[in-house]
Scaffold this motif. Structure first.
Motif: not given
Length: 206
Positions: A37-40, A47-49, A63-64, A78-80
């Motif tokens: 997932l990208q983030t804001e 981030l990788t779940i 997250f990894a 943080t937004l996913l």
């Protein structure tokens, strides 16, 4: 197309897990292990779940690379963001992605304009359409079968059958005005009765 699918909340425990506020109808698909997932803000990701589980009704993610509470707390708020094909449709025919519903014209069954969907609010009990009226005010429309009669993506419109008072408060205002008028009439009658009593009382001035 990029869609916000969750917001990271506070850290849970000491091993890097975080609570998340889910903003997608398909958390199993968008927030499953392995999802990238990208983030804001962008600096927090991607981030990788690594793992996900439900605890006390809340979704917890790890997250990894995030191994402790300090790292988890650094991600708070943080937004996913997921990359979604604009042509992709939900599996159920009566379900919709938020981006499909945004900017739909909201009308009554007779075609009367109500406004335009500017936001979808996902609550625990139900989803709400935030509809901007032509005069700039907003009204909240519950996204339930009893009220939302039709979603027509081709015509870009949403047909609703609202109960009295949901989008038009004139009836309430009129009722309040009528009550005030009735009270004024009652007060006027009481004043008249008082004057009659004074005129009829013994010893009253002629």
């Amino acid at each position: 197309m990029q869609l916000v699918v969750a917001r990271i909340g506070r850290a849970h425990g000491i091993k890097g897990e975080v609570t998340v506020e889910v903003r997608t109808d398909e958390p199993e698909l968008r927030l499953g292990p392995g999802a990238v997932l990208q983030t804001e803000p962008a600096s927090a990701g991607p981030l990788t779940i690594e793992t996900g589980r439900v605890h006390s009704g809340r979704l917890l993610l790890r997250f990894a690379g995030v191994k402790d509470r300090t790292g988890a707390e650094a991600l708070r708020n943080t937004l996913l963001i997921a990359d979604v094909d604009p042509a992709e449709l939900p599996e159920e025919p009566d379900e919709y992605y938020d981006h499909q519903l945004m900017d739909l014209d909201v009308v009554l069954e007779d075609g009367t304009e109500v406004g335009r969907i500017t936001e979808i609010s996902h609550l625990l009990s139900q989803d709400l359409f935030i509809v901007e009226r032509p005069d700039g005010t907003e009204v909240m429309i519950p996204f339930v079968e009893e009220i939302v009669a039709e979603i027509d993506l081709e015509e870009q419109r949403c047909v609703i059958t609202p109960p009295p008072g949901l989008i038009d408060d004139h009836a309430v205002i009129a009722s309040a005005r009528d009550d005030a008028d009735d009270k004024d009439d009652a007060d006027d009658k009481d004043d008249a009765d008082d004057k009659d009593d004074e005129a009829a009382a013994p010893g009253a001035d002629a």
